[in-house]
Each structure stands twice: as structure tokens, then as C-alpha cells.
Write a protein that holds these residues in place. Structure first.
Motif, short mmCIF file in Angstrom:
data_model
loop_
_atom_site.label_atom_id
_atom_site.label_comp_id
_atom_site.label_asym_id
_atom_site.label_seq_id
_atom_site.Cartn_x
_atom_site.Cartn_y
_atom_site.Cartn_z
N GLU A 19 31.59 78.62 18.92
CA GLU A 19 31.54 78.24 20.33
C GLU A 19 30.72 79.24 21.15
OE1 GLU A 19 32.51 75.40 21.62
OE2 GLU A 19 33.30 74.73 19.69
N ASN A 20 30.71 80.51 20.78
CA ASN A 20 29.89 81.50 21.48
C ASN A 20 28.41 81.22 21.32
OD1 ASN A 20 32.09 82.84 22.47
ND2 ASN A 20 32.04 84.46 20.93
N SER A 21 28.04 80.57 20.24
CA SER A 21 26.63 80.24 20.01
C SER A 21 26.25 78.93 20.67
CB SER A 21 26.35 80.15 18.52
OG SER A 21 26.96 79.00 17.97
N ARG A 22 27.12 78.41 21.49
CA ARG A 22 26.94 77.11 22.16
C ARG A 22 26.71 76.00 21.14
NH1 ARG A 22 22.84 79.44 26.37
NH2 ARG A 22 21.65 79.30 24.48
N ARG A 23 27.42 76.12 19.98
CA ARG A 23 27.42 75.14 18.91
C ARG A 23 26.04 74.94 18.30
NH1 ARG A 23 31.10 70.18 20.51
NH2 ARG A 23 30.94 69.97 18.28
N ARG A 24 25.24 76.00 18.28
CA ARG A 24 23.89 75.92 17.72
C ARG A 24 23.79 76.54 16.32
NH1 ARG A 24 23.10 73.12 21.82
NH2 ARG A 24 21.39 73.34 23.25
#
Length: 83
Positions: A19-24
């Protein structure tokens, strides 16, 4: 009787890193993110290899958002998913 889930603490860390990676991030980058956070495998508890992280991500039933499928064609944004 059900066994206690030995992956529960790691599962929450995988969710947080994803989630911290904005789901990337995929499983490889999530694994590297966990290593950079200082997560160390505990003897007999869990391993931090790619296959284990991949299984945990699939258990979370999450999907990464691919930003490479959309591009700007002239002045109009075009997405392959709009068909």
C-alpha cells in the motif's frame, strides 16, 4: 483444530509495503522493500524468498495497478482497457 497462522506478522508487513507503493510494486520490489525495512526471517517461522512473498500477496487478493497500459496519443489519453 486449526494451526495458528505463522505468516500473520509478515502478512501485515507485506500489505503495508504494497500500500505504501500505491499498489505499483510487484512481489520482487515488495520483497526488497521488506528487506530495506529491516525485516529478518525468524528461524523456523517464515522465509523471505520471492515465492513466499508472492504467495502472501496472492493471499491478500490484491492487484497492482499498471501505469504502462495508458499513454498519451497526441492530445488525447488512450488506454488499452477502455475497449
Amino acid at each position: 483444530m486449526r494451526r495458528p497462522d505463522k505468516d500473520a506478522p509478515l502478512l501485515e508487513l507485506v500489505r503495508e509495503a504494497f500500500e505504501n507503493s500505491r499498489r505499483r510494486y510487484g512481489y520482487r520490489r515488495v520483497r526488497l522493500e521488506l528487506k530495506s525495512m529491516g525485516v529478518q526471517p525468524i528461524q523456523g517461522s517464515f522465509s523471505l524468498d520471492g515465492n513466499h512473498v508472492l504467495r502472501l500477496i496472492s493471499r491478500l487478493i490484491v492487484e497492482c495497478i499498471s501505469s504502462s497500459r495508458c499513454f498519451v496519443l497526441g492530445l488525447v489519453p488512450f488506454c488499452w482497457t477502455r475497449r
